[in-house]
Every structure is written in structure tokens, then in C-alpha cells.
Design a protein around this motif. Structure first.
Motif, PDB file in Angstrom:
ATOM      1  N   GLY A 305     -34.427 -56.001 -16.034  1.00 53.51           N
ATOM      2  CA  GLY A 305     -33.029 -56.205 -16.405  1.00 53.51           C
ATOM      3  C   GLY A 305     -32.330 -54.885 -16.687  1.00 53.51           C
ATOM      4  N   ARG A 306     -33.050 -53.984 -17.331  1.00 51.77           N
ATOM      5  CA  ARG A 306     -32.448 -52.674 -17.642  1.00 51.77           C
ATOM      6  C   ARG A 306     -32.125 -51.891 -16.379  1.00 51.77           C
ATOM      7  N   VAL A 307     -33.111 -51.839 -15.490  1.00 49.30           N
ATOM      8  CA  VAL A 307     -32.901 -51.054 -14.265  1.00 49.30           C
ATOM      9  C   VAL A 307     -31.752 -51.633 -13.450  1.00 49.30           C
ATOM     10  N   LEU A 308     -31.783 -52.962 -13.256  1.00 49.26           N
ATOM     11  CA  LEU A 308     -30.724 -53.559 -12.448  1.00 49.26           C
ATOM     12  C   LEU A 308     -29.377 -53.457 -13.159  1.00 49.26           C
ATOM     13  N   GLY A 309     -29.386 -53.522 -14.474  1.00 49.56           N
ATOM     14  CA  GLY A 309     -28.147 -53.348 -15.237  1.00 49.56           C
ATOM     15  C   GLY A 309     -27.553 -51.961 -15.013  1.00 49.56           C
ATOM     16  N   VAL A 310     -28.420 -50.973 -15.034  1.00 54.30           N
ATOM     17  CA  VAL A 310     -27.937 -49.602 -14.800  1.00 54.30           C
ATOM     18  C   VAL A 310     -27.374 -49.476 -13.383  1.00 54.30           C
ATOM     19  N   VAL A 311     -28.080 -50.070 -12.419  1.00 55.03           N
ATOM     20  CA  VAL A 311     -27.597 -49.984 -11.031  1.00 55.03           C
ATOM     21  C   VAL A 311     -26.244 -50.695 -10.906  1.00 55.03           C
ATOM     22  N   PHE A 312     -26.172 -51.923 -11.436  1.00 53.21           N
ATOM     23  CA  PHE A 312     -24.928 -52.687 -11.300  1.00 53.21           C
ATOM     24  C   PHE A 312     -23.750 -51.958 -11.954  1.00 53.21           C
ATOM     25  N   PHE A 313     -23.908 -51.623 -13.222  1.00 52.63           N
ATOM     26  CA  PHE A 313     -22.775 -50.966 -13.894  1.00 52.63           C
ATOM     27  C   PHE A 313     -22.545 -49.559 -13.344  1.00 52.63           C
ATOM     28  N   GLY A 314     -23.617 -48.957 -12.820  1.00 61.93           N
ATOM     29  CA  GLY A 314     -23.456 -47.656 -12.168  1.00 61.93           C
ATOM     30  C   GLY A 314     -22.542 -47.767 -10.951  1.00 61.93           C
ATOM     31  N   VAL A 315     -22.754 -48.800 -10.145  1.00 61.89           N
ATOM     32  CA  VAL A 315     -21.894 -49.003  -8.967  1.00 61.89           C
ATOM     33  C   VAL A 315     -20.451 -49.231  -9.408  1.00 61.89           C
ATOM     34  N   VAL A 316     -20.284 -50.068 -10.434  1.00 61.80           N
ATOM     35  CA  VAL A 316     -18.922 -50.340 -10.902  1.00 61.80           C
ATOM     36  C   VAL A 316     -18.268 -49.042 -11.401  1.00 61.80           C
ATOM     37  N   ALA A 317     -19.060 -48.217 -12.095  1.00 63.62           N
ATOM     38  CA  ALA A 317     -18.511 -46.960 -12.627  1.00 63.62           C
ATOM     39  C   ALA A 317     -18.061 -46.040 -11.492  1.00 63.62           C
ATOM     40  N   ILE A 318     -18.880 -45.940 -10.458  1.00 64.48           N
ATOM     41  CA  ILE A 318     -18.525 -45.071  -9.331  1.00 64.48           C
ATOM     42  C   ILE A 318     -17.263 -45.592  -8.645  1.00 64.48           C
ATOM     43  N   ALA A 319     -17.238 -46.930  -8.461  1.00 61.19           N
ATOM     44  CA  ALA A 319     -16.075 -47.522  -7.812  1.00 61.19           C
ATOM     45  C   ALA A 319     -14.808 -47.289  -8.638  1.00 61.19           C
ATOM     46  N   ALA A 320     -14.924 -47.424  -9.948  1.00 57.55           N
ATOM     47  CA  ALA A 320     -13.761 -47.223 -10.821  1.00 57.55           C
ATOM     48  C   ALA A 320     -13.284 -45.774 -10.760  1.00 57.55           C
ATOM     49  N   LEU A 321     -14.235 -44.872 -10.734  1.00 59.94           N
ATOM     50  CA  LEU A 321     -13.894 -43.450 -10.714  1.00 59.94           C
ATOM     51  C   LEU A 321     -13.207 -43.049  -9.412  1.00 59.94           C
ATOM     52  N   SER A 322     -13.713 -43.580  -8.297  1.00 61.21           N
ATOM     53  CA  SER A 322     -13.122 -43.191  -7.014  1.00 61.21           C
ATOM     54  C   SER A 322     -11.722 -43.786  -6.854  1.00 61.21           C
ATOM     55  N   SER A 323     -11.397 -44.817  -7.632  1.00 64.69           N
ATOM     56  CA  SER A 323     -10.025 -45.337  -7.644  1.00 64.69           C
ATOM     57  C   SER A 323      -9.162 -44.535  -8.608  1.00 64.69           C
ATOM     58  N   ALA A 324      -9.739 -44.201  -9.750  1.00 69.40           N
ATOM     59  CA  ALA A 324      -8.981 -43.472 -10.767  1.00 69.40           C
ATOM     60  C   ALA A 324      -8.479 -42.131 -10.232  1.00 69.40           C
ATOM     61  N   ILE A 325      -9.292 -41.470  -9.411  1.00 66.37           N
ATOM     62  CA  ILE A 325      -8.842 -40.165  -8.921  1.00 66.37           C
ATOM     63  C   ILE A 325      -7.600 -40.308  -8.040  1.00 66.37           C
ATOM     64  N   SER A 326      -7.488 -41.439  -7.336  1.00 67.41           N
ATOM     65  CA  SER A 326      -6.290 -41.599  -6.502  1.00 67.41           C
ATOM     66  C   SER A 326      -5.057 -41.832  -7.367  1.00 67.41           C
ATOM     67  N   LEU A 327      -5.248 -42.517  -8.489  1.00 65.63           N
ATOM     68  CA  LEU A 327      -4.111 -42.743  -9.391  1.00 65.63           C
ATOM     69  C   LEU A 327      -3.647 -41.421  -9.999  1.00 65.63           C
ATOM     70  N   LEU A 328      -4.607 -40.608 -10.403  1.00 65.90           N
ATOM     71  CA  LEU A 328      -4.241 -39.311 -10.996  1.00 65.90           C
ATOM     72  C   LEU A 328      -3.613 -38.388  -9.948  1.00 65.90           C
ATOM     73  N   GLU A 329      -4.166 -38.434  -8.729  1.00 54.87           N
ATOM     74  CA  GLU A 329      -3.681 -37.537  -7.675  1.00 54.87           C
ATOM     75  C   GLU A 329      -2.203 -37.786  -7.348  1.00 54.87           C
ATOM     76  N   VAL A 330      -1.755 -39.020  -7.469  1.00 56.00           N
ATOM     77  CA  VAL A 330      -0.351 -39.320  -7.193  1.00 56.00           C
ATOM     78  C   VAL A 330       0.555 -38.437  -8.062  1.00 56.00           C
ATOM     79  N   VAL A 331       0.243 -38.364  -9.343  1.00 56.95           N
ATOM     80  CA  VAL A 331       1.089 -37.599 -10.256  1.00 56.95           C
ATOM     81  C   VAL A 331       0.833 -36.096 -10.113  1.00 56.95           C
ATOM     82  N   VAL A 332      -0.436 -35.734  -9.959  1.00 63.81           N
ATOM     83  CA  VAL A 332      -0.772 -34.309  -9.818  1.00 63.81           C
ATOM     84  C   VAL A 332      -0.107 -33.732  -8.572  1.00 63.81           C
TER      85      VAL A 332
END
Ligand code: PHE
Length: 447
Positions: A305-332
Motif C-alpha cells: 500500500g505504501r509503495v503504490l500510494g507513493v506511485v499514485f500520489f507521485g503521478v498526481v504531483a507530477i501532473a499537477a506541477l506540469s500544469s502549474a508551470i503553464s499557469l505561472l508562465e502566462v503571467v511571467v
């Protein structure tokens, strides 16, 4: 003024745009909205909205971006319509507004990567979410998420965003496919799929008034439309790209990940006997965390459960980050095109301001939910409406010519697109916007 950058390659642009599109919207929002709104019946409406409205609207943003090679505000002036700058200003504001709370949710996700590793939420998933989702903890992880976003954007379009998304997007795709393949083998997976995919036309018909704006709002949110992210990313594209093919590729990848997320989430929940619960900003965190906790207990000393939890939330974190940079880039991008500052300074200053705007959302999840609804059901549809009216009726033939630059195949298909934008899209988005406004004001327009 600093020299304007361009993507190193076409693949780089496509991956960056897929990175922007694939995010919390696909994994956190989409499966729930689907399950709650009639399952497969909603899926059909949503997919129709993506193809008939999202895809042509994305092309409209691309044309303005590449046609101008400017940030979301100056783009409109550059293509010849200074008064349309106001559309860009709305986009700038929306980007600011969204990243402020998006980063708070991104912070929760980072926190869950750690908590999965240590098993911090095992046995008390709801209390855990309650403790970390608002207050000082949430604030701290909001800061970490924002700082990471700033770090990538500060490194530049090529060296930062492009390099990062070239690593992130393939990682997301591979891990999501792997997670879905695993989840589908779980006992009880079939019930999860049935919950996710059983068409409930009754729910659809009796809630059409809410479902339509939700489907269209979700399509805009997930495709990063209506606030200039796609205008900004397209402004770094060279003139030789075929924008239509690019847009189609991006939309396909994004839809694939969204649908796949449902194949991970629901089998997992049903296999572990977890009630999917009410939708809301905390839903996925609580229910998925419960499932990982149960799973870990099943395997005794093996930390499955721990390993799969890290993988699952890890994927979500990467996905969130790659979206967040586009939001910031608009203003930058806007700051860099207009002021004599360097990229790291601009990214830091804008990121800090956004962090501050996000503070109320980090202190109260109700504020966060409200911000999310206002953004996706109101601000994004407003942004898309302004852009499609502009591209259809003002930019018009110039838009067709701009599209043709990369294809050189004559303008028949492009003209069909233009008329689709002018009529169907304008009607659809104005209608959606009206429904959303009515919905927010509490009026029942459709059943
Ligand atoms: N598309 C992103 C997601 O699905 C969110 C986003 C919206 C990103 C608007 C940029 C602009 O999570």
C-alpha cells in the motif's frame, strides 16, 4: 528586454502542452464528476464537449499565440487589435486566481506522497485530511509546491519548461498505464468499472442544467483553455508547425489520461470496499488514502500500500506541477515582454504574489472550493467566450491564414473551422456561460 525564446522542437511544444492539460483536472476532478453525473452518459456529453468545443477553441488560442509571438495581453495588439488586450487582461487575472488555489491542492498532493511512504494516514484517512488540508501545514506545502513551480519556470522555456515536461509527461503516461493495468486485476474491479461507466441517462436528463455547464467547464479546465496558457505556449511555436495536428494530439493524450484515471480510481476503491463518497475537494484524498491503507494492511509486513500510494500520489504531483508551470508562465511571459527584468526575478515575484493570494484557500477548504467553482464555471467560460468571439468575428480570415501557414494545404478545412467557431462555438459558449451564471445565482434554468 530579454530575447524571446522558442521551443527547441515540435515534440517539446506538444509535451509541454500535454503537461499543461494533464493535471489535477484529469485525476482529481474528472473521475468524480463523471461518476456523480450519470457515469458513461456524462462521459459521452463530456467527450462531445471536448471534441466539438474544446478542440476548435484550442486552435483559436493557438492561432492568436503563434500569430503574435507575444504574451496573452500583447498578443491581441500584435495581431492588430489593441482594444482586444482586455481579453488578455482577463486571462492574466484568471491565471493568477487559479494557480493561487491550484498550488494549495498541489501542496496536499506532495504531502500525500510523503504520508504514503510513512503510512501517516493509515487507519485515520479523514482525520488526516482534515488536519493537513487547512492551516499551517497546508500553507507550508503550498509554499513548497509554488517554489518548485517557480524553480522550473525560472529556468526558461527550453531549459526549464521543455526539459521538465519532456521527463514528466512520459513518466505520467507510463505510470498511469501501469497503475490502471494493476487496478483492473484487483478483485472487485468490475464493480468499480460498472459504477464509473454505467450510463445513467435518467441522472443525465434530470440534471441537464447542471451537467451541461459542468461538462463544458470541465472540458475547458482540463484542456487549459480560457486563460491564455495555450496562447502563451503557442507563442513559442515556430511558423512551420501544423497547429491542427498538434491540437488533436494534445486533446487525445489528455482524454486518454482522464479516462485512464477513472480506470485506476474506481477499481481501487471498490476492491477495497471504500465508498467513493461525496465529491468535493477532499474526496479523492480521503477515499484513495483509505484504499491504500487497507491494501497495506492486507499484505502484512510487505509495504504494498505504501509503495503504490507513493506511485499514485507521485503521478498526481507530477501532473499537477506540469500544469502549474503553464499557469505561472502566462503571467511571467507578460512580465518579461513588458518589463526589463530577468526571468528568475519575474518568476519569483509573480510566484510570491500568487502564494499570498492562495493563503485564504490554504486556511479554509470552503474558500478553495468556491475559488475552484468560480474559476472553472465562470472565469474560464468567460475567457473562452471572449477568445472565440474575437477569433471568429474579428480576427476571422487572418486566423485562417495563420492556420494555413503550417499546413500549406489550401484553406478548405480551415474555413470549415472558422464557421464552426463563428456559429456553433459562440452559441455553445455563450449558452454555457449563461447556464453557469444562473447556476451560481441559484436559479433553475433547465431541470
Ligand atoms: N489543465 C489543468 C488540469 O487539468 C489545469 C489548468 C487549467 C492548467 C488552466 C492551466 C490552465 O489540471
Amino acid at each position: 528586454m530579454v530575447e524571446r525564446e522558442q521551443w527547441a522542437s515540435r515534440v517539446g511544444f506538444i509535451l509541454a502542452a500535454v503537461g499543461s492539460a494533464v493535471g489535477l483536472g484529469n485525476i482529481w476532478r474528472f473521475p468524480y464528476v463523471t461518476a456523480e453525473n450519470g457515469g458513461a452518459a456524462f462521459l459521452v456529453v463530456y467527450l462531445a464537449a471536448v471534441v466539438a468545443i474544446g478542440l476548435p477553441a484550442m486552435l483559436a488560442e493557438f492561432v492568436v499565440g503563434r500569430g503574435s509571438h507575444r504574451n496573452v495581453v500583447d498578443a491581441f495588439e500584435r495581431v492588430g487589435y489593441p482594444r482586444a488586450r482586455v481579453i488578455g487582461v482577463v486571462g492574466l487575472f484568471t491565471g493568477f486566481f487559479i494557480l493561487a488555489y491550484y498550488s494549495v491542492v498541489g501542496g496536499w498532493v506532495l504531502r500525500y506522497v510523503l504520508a504514503s511512504a510513512t503510512g501517516a494516514y493509515f487507519g485515520k484517512p479523514s482525520a488526516y485530511f482534515g488536519a493537513i488540508s487547512a492551516g499551517l501545514d497546508a500553507l507550508a506545502f503550498h509554499a513548497i509546491f509554488m517554489a518548485t513551480t517557480v524553480g522550473i519556470v525560472a529556468a526558461g522555456v527550453r531549459e526549464g519548461i521543455e526539459v521538465a515536461t519532456k521527463l514528466m509527461v512520459p513518466t505520467i503516461l507510463v505510470l498511469m498505464v501501469a497503475l490502471a493495468a494493476w487496478a483492473l486485476t484487483l478483485p472487485g474491479a468490475g464493480d468499480g468499472l460498472a459504477y464509473y461507466l454505467t450510463p445513467d441517462v435518467g441522472v443525465l436528463v434530470s440534471n441537464l442544467g447542471t451537467i451541461l455547464p459542468f461538462a463544458v467547464g470541465q472540458a475547458f479546465f482540463t484542456l487549459s483553455l480560457g486563460m491564455g496558457a495555450m496562447i502563451t505556449y503557442a507563442s513559442y511555436v515556430g511558423d512551420e508547425d501544423n497547429l491542427g495536428v498538434d491540437a488533436l494530439t494534445i486533446v487525445l493524450f489528455n482524454t486518454f489520461v482522464g479516462v485512464l484515471a477513472g480506470f485506476v480510481v474506481f477499481p481501487l476503491l471498490f476492491a477495497q470496499g471504500v465508498d467513493p463518497g461525496d465529491p468535493g475537494p477532499g474526496a479523492i484524498f480521503v477515499s484513495i488514502a483509505t484504499a491504500f491503507g487497507e491494501l497495506d494492511a492486507t499484505f502484512g509486513t510487505l509495504p504494498v500500500g505504501r509503495v503504490l500510494g507513493v506511485v499514485f500520489f507521485g503521478v498526481v504531483a507530477i501532473a499537477a506541477l506540469s500544469s502549474a508551470i503553464s499557469l505561472l508562465e502566462v503571467v511571467v511571459s507578460y512580465v518579461l515582454d513588458n518589463y526589463d527584468v530577468d526571468r528568475p526575478a519575474a518568476a519569483t515575484a509573480v510566484g510570491t504574489l500568487m502564494f499570498l493570494v492562495g493563503v485564504p484557500s490554504a486556511l479554509d477548504t470552503d474558500v478553495l472550493s468556491l475559488a475552484d467553482t468560480v474559476a472553472s464555471n465562470l472565469l474560464l467560460p468567460l475567457g473562452v467566450t471572449l477568445v472565440v468571439v474575437f477569433v471568429g468575428w474579428v480576427f476571422g480570415r487572418q486566423a485562417v491564414e495563420e492556420l494555413d501557414v503550417g499546413t500549406g494545404e489550401g484553406e478548405t478545412l480551415e474555413s470549415v473551422w472558422l464557421w464552426h467557431v463563428r456559429v456553433a462555438l459562440v452559441v455553445a459558449v455563450v449558452f454555457t456561460l449563461a447556464l453557469s451564471v444562473a447556476e451560481l445565482l441559484g436559479a433553475e434554468v433547465l431541470p
